[in-house]
Design a protein around this motif. Structure first.
Motif, PDB file in Angstrom:
ATOM      1  N   SER A   1       3.702   5.601   7.973  1.00  0.00           N
ATOM      2  CA  SER A   1       4.149   6.004   6.602  1.00  0.00           C
ATOM      3  C   SER A   1       3.289   5.394   5.540  1.00  0.00           C
ATOM      4  CB  SER A   1       5.786   5.467   6.659  1.00  0.00           C
ATOM      5  OG  SER A   1       5.428   3.938   6.828  1.00  0.00           O
ATOM      6  N   ALA A   2       3.571   5.495   4.317  1.00  0.00           N
ATOM      7  CA  ALA A   2       2.967   4.902   3.450  1.00  0.00           C
ATOM      8  C   ALA A   2       2.888   3.440   3.334  1.00  0.00           C
ATOM      9  CB  ALA A   2       3.165   5.292   2.243  1.00  0.00           C
ATOM     10  N   SER A   3       4.162   2.872   3.735  1.00  0.00           N
ATOM     11  CA  SER A   3       4.070   1.285   3.982  1.00  0.00           C
ATOM     12  C   SER A   3       3.370   0.849   4.967  1.00  0.00           C
ATOM     13  CB  SER A   3       5.507   1.055   3.904  1.00  0.00           C
ATOM     14  OG  SER A   3       6.173   1.583   5.187  1.00  0.00           O
ATOM     15  N   ASN A   4       3.560   1.665   6.029  1.00  0.00           N
ATOM     16  CA  ASN A   4       2.678   1.270   7.232  1.00  0.00           C
ATOM     17  C   ASN A   4       1.011   0.845   6.858  1.00  0.00           C
ATOM     18  OD1 ASN A   4       4.648   3.326   9.483  1.00  0.00           O
ATOM     19  ND2 ASN A   4       4.850   1.129   9.088  1.00  0.00           N
TER      20      ASN A   4
ATOM     21  N   ALA B   1       0.263  -1.837   4.902  1.00  0.00           N
ATOM     22  CA  ALA B   1       0.319  -3.171   5.327  1.00  0.00           C
ATOM     23  C   ALA B   1      -1.088  -3.364   5.962  1.00  0.00           C
ATOM     24  CB  ALA B   1       1.342  -3.305   6.427  1.00  0.00           C
ATOM     25  N   LEU B   2      -1.594  -2.232   6.618  1.00  0.00           N
ATOM     26  CA  LEU B   2      -2.786  -1.896   7.192  1.00  0.00           C
ATOM     27  C   LEU B   2      -4.026  -2.520   6.077  1.00  0.00           C
ATOM     28  CD1 LEU B   2      -2.722   0.803   9.670  1.00  0.00           C
ATOM     29  CD2 LEU B   2      -2.539  -1.614  10.239  1.00  0.00           C
ATOM     30  N   GLN B   3      -3.889  -1.818   4.866  1.00  0.00           N
ATOM     31  CA  GLN B   3      -4.602  -2.230   3.598  1.00  0.00           C
ATOM     32  C   GLN B   3      -4.751  -3.705   3.502  1.00  0.00           C
ATOM     33  OE1 GLN B   3      -6.705   0.212   1.914  1.00  0.00           O
ATOM     34  NE2 GLN B   3      -7.319  -1.717   1.383  1.00  0.00           N
TER      35      GLN B   3
ATOM     36  N   ILE C   1      -8.102   2.352   2.844  1.00  0.00           N
ATOM     37  CA  ILE C   1      -7.410   3.005   3.757  1.00  0.00           C
ATOM     38  C   ILE C   1      -6.074   3.335   3.417  1.00  0.00           C
ATOM     39  CG2 ILE C   1      -8.814   2.027   5.587  1.00  0.00           C
ATOM     40  CD1 ILE C   1      -6.488   0.273   6.511  1.00  0.00           C
ATOM     41  N   SER C   2      -5.459   3.466   2.278  1.00  0.00           N
ATOM     42  CA  SER C   2      -4.149   3.488   1.884  1.00  0.00           C
ATOM     43  C   SER C   2      -3.656   5.052   1.956  1.00  0.00           C
ATOM     44  CB  SER C   2      -3.860   3.172   0.481  1.00  0.00           C
ATOM     45  OG  SER C   2      -4.629   4.064  -0.512  1.00  0.00           O
ATOM     46  N   THR C   3      -4.569   5.883   2.291  1.00  0.00           N
ATOM     47  CA  THR C   3      -4.505   7.250   2.548  1.00  0.00           C
ATOM     48  C   THR C   3      -4.882   7.816   3.854  1.00  0.00           C
ATOM     49  OG1 THR C   3      -5.898   8.198   1.352  1.00  0.00           O
ATOM     50  CG2 THR C   3      -4.055   7.741   0.098  1.00  0.00           C
TER      51      THR C   3
END
Length: 285
Positions: A105-108, A111-113, A189-191
């Motif tokens: 998901s975008a929130s995932n 978090a990685l970002q 890496i947000s997308t």
């Protein structure tokens, strides 16, 4: 031989021989106390000149060894920093690959970002702060030259090439570097599309880092080879200088003992020469 009083030739000859013996004893004692036969250049001018030239070569080689060791330390400092950047970049690549997972998901990805931002900020800080004795190692195009020989010729120098990871990626810099140490989104890496582009950027960074570390490794090997060569040269020059200038204590001690005996014999002979002149008085009796 005429019997005379005013000119006692035997005594004069004895005095001359005794003086020569005393000078030889003093010379031998000086050599034994100093441990060198060239302590006084007048003893052997040629050997003294050769010894001084050898000493200059020995001292120059020893200092050049110190210089080369400093070069090794500089290269190791830079390589240690590059190794950490490389580890961080590999983690960024793993996170970028993970962000490419369509199930996230975008929130995932956010978090990685955040993890990627921490790593790019760490890389940027390492690039800016890594230095050796005040010399920047990872953000300067200026090479560092080390004198690794006793002579000031170009073939006695080793150049550590300048490394500028703060430059544009096209000029050898890193995609994960940002002059603003608090910057976010340096690697985005947000997308899912951004994650794919980030994988390509980190792959380019890893290639840059591998090439740079390979260059530093080659320079380190050259320093090590120079150190080995200088140590051999210094050892051989020291051996040659020892043969020329160091006192042979066994030989000098034997000569000193012989001259001490000669000195005692000279004194006894001098006494006899003085007594022989008195025999002239018997003629007047």
């Amino acid at each position: 031989m005429a019997l005379t009083i005013n000119s006692n030739l035997s005594a004069l000859q004895g005095q001359n021989q005794l003086s020569q013996t005393q000078k030889t004893k003093e010379k031998l004692l000086a050599q034994l106390s100093a441990g060198k036969t060239t302590d006084n250049a007048a003893n052997n001018p040629a050997n003294a000149a050769i010894s001084e030239a050898l000493l200059a070569q020995i001292n120059g080689s020893n200092q050049a060894i110190n210089n080369a060791n400093d070069g090794v330390s500089l290269a190791q400092t830079a390589d240690g920093a590059l190794n950490q950047i490389q580890d961080n970049t590999q983690q960024i690549q793993e996170l970028a690959i993970q962000a490419g997972n369509g199930a996230l998901s975008a929130s995932n990805r956010q978090a990685l970002q955040q993890q990627v931002d921490q790593l790019t900020q760490a890389n940027s800080a390492i690039v800016q702060s890594t230095e050796f004795n005040g010399t920047p190692l990872l953000n300067s195009n200026n090479p560092t030259t080390f004198q690794v020989g006793p002579n000031g010729s170009a073939d006695n120098q080793v150049n550590v090439p300048g490394i500028n990871l703060a430059a544009a990626p096209a000029s050898g810099g890193l995609n994960s570097y940002n002059a603003n140490l608090n910057a976010t989104g340096t690697i985005d890496i947000s997308t899912q599309a951004g994650a794919l582009a980030a994988q390509q950027s980190t792959a380019a960074d890893l290639n840059t880092l591998a090439s740079t570390r390979s260059t530093l490794g080659a320079v380190s090997n050259r320093f090590e080879a120079s150190i080995n060569d200088l140590q051999t040269a210094s050892l051989n020059a020291s051996a040659a200088n020892s043969r020329i200038s160091d006192t042979d204590f066994a030989s000098a001690s034997a000569q000193l003992a012989a001259n001490q005996i000669l000195g005692q014999a000279g004194l006894a002979t001098q006494a006899q020469a003085n007594i022989s002149a008195r025999s002239a008085l018997s003629l007047l009796g």
